[in-house]
Write a protein that holds these residues in place. Structure first.
Motif, mmCIF file in Angstrom:
data_model
loop_
_atom_site.group_PDB
_atom_site.id
_atom_site.type_symbol
_atom_site.label_atom_id
_atom_site.label_comp_id
_atom_site.label_asym_id
_atom_site.label_seq_id
_atom_site.Cartn_x
_atom_site.Cartn_y
_atom_site.Cartn_z
ATOM 1 N N LEU A 1 0.981 -0.871 0.025
ATOM 2 C CA LEU A 1 -0.149 0.152 0.138
ATOM 3 C C LEU A 1 0.810 1.572 -0.254
ATOM 4 O O LEU A 1 0.173 2.149 -0.564
ATOM 5 C CB LEU A 1 -1.134 -0.094 0.861
ATOM 6 C CG LEU A 1 -2.286 -1.071 1.072
ATOM 7 C CD1 LEU A 1 -3.011 -0.856 2.105
ATOM 8 C CD2 LEU A 1 -2.682 -0.676 -0.505
ATOM 9 N N LEU A 2 1.891 1.223 1.064
ATOM 10 C CA LEU A 2 2.850 2.202 0.986
ATOM 11 C C LEU A 2 3.677 2.445 -0.032
ATOM 12 O O LEU A 2 3.637 3.697 -0.829
ATOM 13 C CB LEU A 2 3.747 2.458 2.196
ATOM 14 C CG LEU A 2 3.084 2.942 3.689
ATOM 15 C CD1 LEU A 2 3.986 2.737 4.252
ATOM 16 C CD2 LEU A 2 2.779 4.369 3.415
ATOM 17 N N GLY A 3 3.804 0.858 -1.123
ATOM 18 C CA GLY A 3 4.493 1.658 -1.739
ATOM 19 C C GLY A 3 3.767 1.891 -3.678
ATOM 20 O O GLY A 3 4.204 2.557 -4.110
ATOM 21 N N ILE A 4 2.353 1.748 -3.396
ATOM 22 C CA ILE A 4 2.101 1.938 -4.561
ATOM 23 C C ILE A 4 1.594 3.425 -3.989
ATOM 24 O O ILE A 4 1.797 4.037 -4.989
ATOM 25 C CB ILE A 4 0.310 1.254 -3.783
ATOM 26 C CG1 ILE A 4 0.318 0.108 -4.558
ATOM 27 C CG2 ILE A 4 -1.327 2.902 -4.847
ATOM 28 C CD1 ILE A 4 -1.151 -0.765 -4.106
ATOM 29 N N GLY A 5 1.375 3.996 -3.312
ATOM 30 C CA GLY A 5 1.784 5.801 -3.400
ATOM 31 C C GLY A 5 3.178 6.777 -2.689
ATOM 32 O O GLY A 5 3.055 7.280 -3.953
ATOM 33 N N LYS B 1 5.763 9.120 -10.098
ATOM 34 C CA LYS B 1 5.113 8.853 -11.322
ATOM 35 C C LYS B 1 4.773 11.381 -11.835
ATOM 36 O O LYS B 1 4.916 11.542 -12.674
ATOM 37 C CB LYS B 1 4.377 7.972 -11.589
ATOM 38 C CG LYS B 1 5.241 6.980 -12.482
ATOM 39 C CD LYS B 1 3.628 6.042 -12.768
ATOM 40 C CE LYS B 1 4.318 4.308 -12.726
ATOM 41 N NZ LYS B 1 2.956 3.687 -12.816
ATOM 42 N N LYS B 2 4.013 10.663 -10.174
ATOM 43 C CA LYS B 2 3.002 12.476 -10.498
ATOM 44 C C LYS B 2 3.964 13.513 -10.575
ATOM 45 O O LYS B 2 3.651 14.315 -11.461
ATOM 46 C CB LYS B 2 2.230 12.258 -9.534
ATOM 47 C CG LYS B 2 1.144 13.550 -9.663
ATOM 48 C CD LYS B 2 0.202 13.835 -8.398
ATOM 49 C CE LYS B 2 -0.863 15.143 -9.016
ATOM 50 N NZ LYS B 2 -1.517 15.146 -7.572
ATOM 51 N N TYR B 3 5.240 13.580 -9.782
ATOM 52 C CA TYR B 3 6.193 14.788 -9.388
ATOM 53 C C TYR B 3 7.111 15.205 -9.946
ATOM 54 O O TYR B 3 7.984 15.694 -9.562
ATOM 55 C CB TYR B 3 6.228 14.910 -7.611
ATOM 56 C CG TYR B 3 4.709 15.437 -7.042
ATOM 57 C CD1 TYR B 3 4.243 17.176 -7.186
ATOM 58 C CD2 TYR B 3 4.190 14.422 -6.925
ATOM 59 C CE1 TYR B 3 3.445 17.084 -7.167
ATOM 60 C CE2 TYR B 3 3.253 14.977 -5.732
ATOM 61 C CZ TYR B 3 2.645 16.194 -6.904
ATOM 62 O OH TYR B 3 1.132 16.444 -5.340
ATOM 63 N N PRO C 1 6.072 -0.857 6.533
ATOM 64 C CA PRO C 1 6.652 0.815 5.839
ATOM 65 C C PRO C 1 7.988 0.467 5.379
ATOM 66 O O PRO C 1 8.825 1.268 5.067
ATOM 67 C CB PRO C 1 6.239 1.354 6.981
ATOM 68 C CG PRO C 1 5.303 0.842 7.850
ATOM 69 C CD PRO C 1 5.402 -0.590 7.851
ATOM 70 N N MET C 2 9.266 0.002 6.434
ATOM 71 C CA MET C 2 10.498 -0.102 6.271
ATOM 72 C C MET C 2 10.839 -1.139 4.603
ATOM 73 O O MET C 2 11.224 -0.714 4.551
ATOM 74 C CB MET C 2 11.649 -0.878 7.619
ATOM 75 C CG MET C 2 11.087 0.659 8.454
ATOM 76 S SD MET C 2 11.719 -0.343 9.666
ATOM 77 C CE MET C 2 13.343 0.129 9.906
ATOM 78 N N ILE C 3 9.881 -2.081 4.596
ATOM 79 C CA ILE C 3 10.021 -2.517 3.053
ATOM 80 C C ILE C 3 9.824 -1.681 2.461
ATOM 81 O O ILE C 3 11.035 -1.043 1.279
ATOM 82 C CB ILE C 3 9.642 -3.717 3.351
ATOM 83 C CG1 ILE C 3 9.679 -5.194 4.240
ATOM 84 C CG2 ILE C 3 9.748 -4.372 1.762
ATOM 85 C CD1 ILE C 3 8.945 -6.460 4.518
ATOM 86 N N LEU D 1 3.454 -4.750 -7.745
ATOM 87 C CA LEU D 1 2.052 -4.567 -7.293
ATOM 88 C C LEU D 1 1.927 -3.642 -6.985
ATOM 89 O O LEU D 1 1.161 -1.973 -7.161
ATOM 90 C CB LEU D 1 2.304 -5.899 -5.660
ATOM 91 C CG LEU D 1 1.698 -6.717 -5.935
ATOM 92 C CD1 LEU D 1 1.084 -7.778 -4.423
ATOM 93 C CD2 LEU D 1 0.338 -7.449 -7.079
ATOM 94 N N SER D 2 3.006 -2.715 -6.095
ATOM 95 C CA SER D 2 3.326 -1.399 -5.770
ATOM 96 C C SER D 2 2.972 -0.381 -7.516
ATOM 97 O O SER D 2 2.309 0.450 -7.329
ATOM 98 C CB SER D 2 4.713 -1.234 -5.562
ATOM 99 O OG SER D 2 4.805 -1.332 -4.062
ATOM 100 N N ASN D 3 3.779 -0.676 -8.865
ATOM 101 C CA ASN D 3 3.277 -0.397 -10.001
ATOM 102 C C ASN D 3 2.575 -0.971 -10.200
ATOM 103 O O ASN D 3 2.156 -0.328 -11.661
ATOM 104 C CB ASN D 3 5.120 -0.111 -11.293
ATOM 105 C CG ASN D 3 4.573 0.426 -12.050
ATOM 106 O OD1 ASN D 3 4.254 1.500 -11.752
ATOM 107 N ND2 ASN D 3 5.416 -0.197 -12.964
#
Lengths: 137, 185
Positions: free
Chosen positions: A48-52, A58-60, B15-17, B155-157
């Motif tokens: 979830l954080l990775g998606i953000g 990309k946006k900035y 979060p640390m990952i 998945l993040s992308n």
């Protein structure tokens, strides 16, 4: 020195996965039995954080440390490749309780038997390279 | 400082990952560990046998350095940050492993029944670790990534191929845990 930052990032990752017990065979077993939220929380919150993070980059048009644009290479679509390959990986992941990162973290922990798993994973990668043309992709 | 020696909860680890993912992107690289296995094959001379291993492995040195950091991180965490190696597993996990004949469940990170040197060098134990490793290595390259490359980076992308791969990871993992492990133990 340009490699030091990668060593440090790897060290951080190694400490995090150790301290969160992600390198434990038991935690992987527990995850595949849906008996604890722990692993789902770890992976889920990271994604979830990775998606953000990816969205904001990309946006900035966030630049890398070398001042270049951060690019993402889209993965080519195929169902057979990801489903079959993924399933084979999953069989090994649940058997050894280790994916490629944790294997090496466990070496640092002094678990010498994991070297057999690492040897096997290099051998498995070699076999893929040899038989690659004969597999559905 | 007490918190550092305790097991870290998921909301710290996740979060640390994500931070690691960000660092690698910031360093201009894509986070994914299993590519190193291919690089190791190339260094070992795999190019003599397959086109797949004919590439300039020096371009992947950064990822090998990340891997070296993993070993270092495991060492530091084990030596200095983890005085208590017990794992608090759920009651259900403990009882289901007891049914398979496992003992001292959660007394350390890994079960003796698989990872103690005496078990690892019995024929059965050796084959479990070797074949498990082969499945991981073959599967991850076939799928084009492992947990870091697909589950985290992909998945993040929002990559659909990564979602398919992760579904595969779970199909394989569930088959192994629920059907094959009970036969092996």
């Amino acid at each position: 020195m340009k490699y030091l930052k990668f060593i440090l990032a790897g060290t951080l990752f190694g400490i995090v996965l150790s301290k969160a017990e992600v390198i434990s065979w038991y935690r992987i077993y527990e995850m595949f039995h849906f008996q604890s939220f722990h692993m789902y929380g770890v992976i889920g919150s990271a994604v979830l954080l990775g998606i953000g993070i990816v969205y904001l980059i990309k946006k900035y048009k966030f630049k890398s440390i070398e001042g270049e644009n951060i690019t993402f290479v889209p993965k080519q679509m195929s169902i057979a490749r990801y489903l079959i390959g993924g399933t084979i990986f999953g069989l090994g992941w649940a058997l050894t309780g280790a994916c490629p990162g944790p294997m090496f973290i466990l070496v640092g922990k002094g678990i010498w038997s994991i070297l057999i798993v690492i040897f096997g994973s290099v051998l498995g990668t070699f076999l893929y390279g040899v038989f690659r043309d004969k597999l559905p992709h | 400082m007490d918190w550092i020696t305790q097991p870290w909860p998921w909301y710290v680890a996740g979060p640390m990952i994500a931070l690691t993912l960000f660092l690698m992107l910031f360093f201009g690289k894509e986070f994914g560990i299993s590519g190193n296995l291919r690089t190791i094959c190339t260094i070992a001379g795999g190019g003599k046998y397959a086109e797949f291993f004919r590439f300039d492995w020096k371009s992947q040195k950064w990822n090998l350095m990340f891997l070296l950091g993993n070993v270092l991180g495991g060492f530091l965490a084990n030596q200095f940050l983890t005085p208590d190696q017990t794992i608090s597993l759920s009651e259900k996990t403990i009882s289901s492993l007891q049914e398979l004949g496992f003992e001292n469940i959660g007394a350390s990170y890994l079960p003796e029944e698989i990872f103690s040197l005496s078990n690892a060098f019995s024929i059965k134990g050796f084959l479990i670790l070797l074949i498990g490793g082969i499945l991981v290595g073959f599967g991850t390259r076939y799928a084009g990534g492992c947990t870091s490359g697909h589950a985290i980076s992909g998945l993040s992308n929002l990559q659909l191929p990564s979602l398919i791969a992760v579904i595969g990871f779970f199909i394989g993992g569930l088959i192994m845990t629920h059907f094959i492990l009970p036969i092996l133990f």
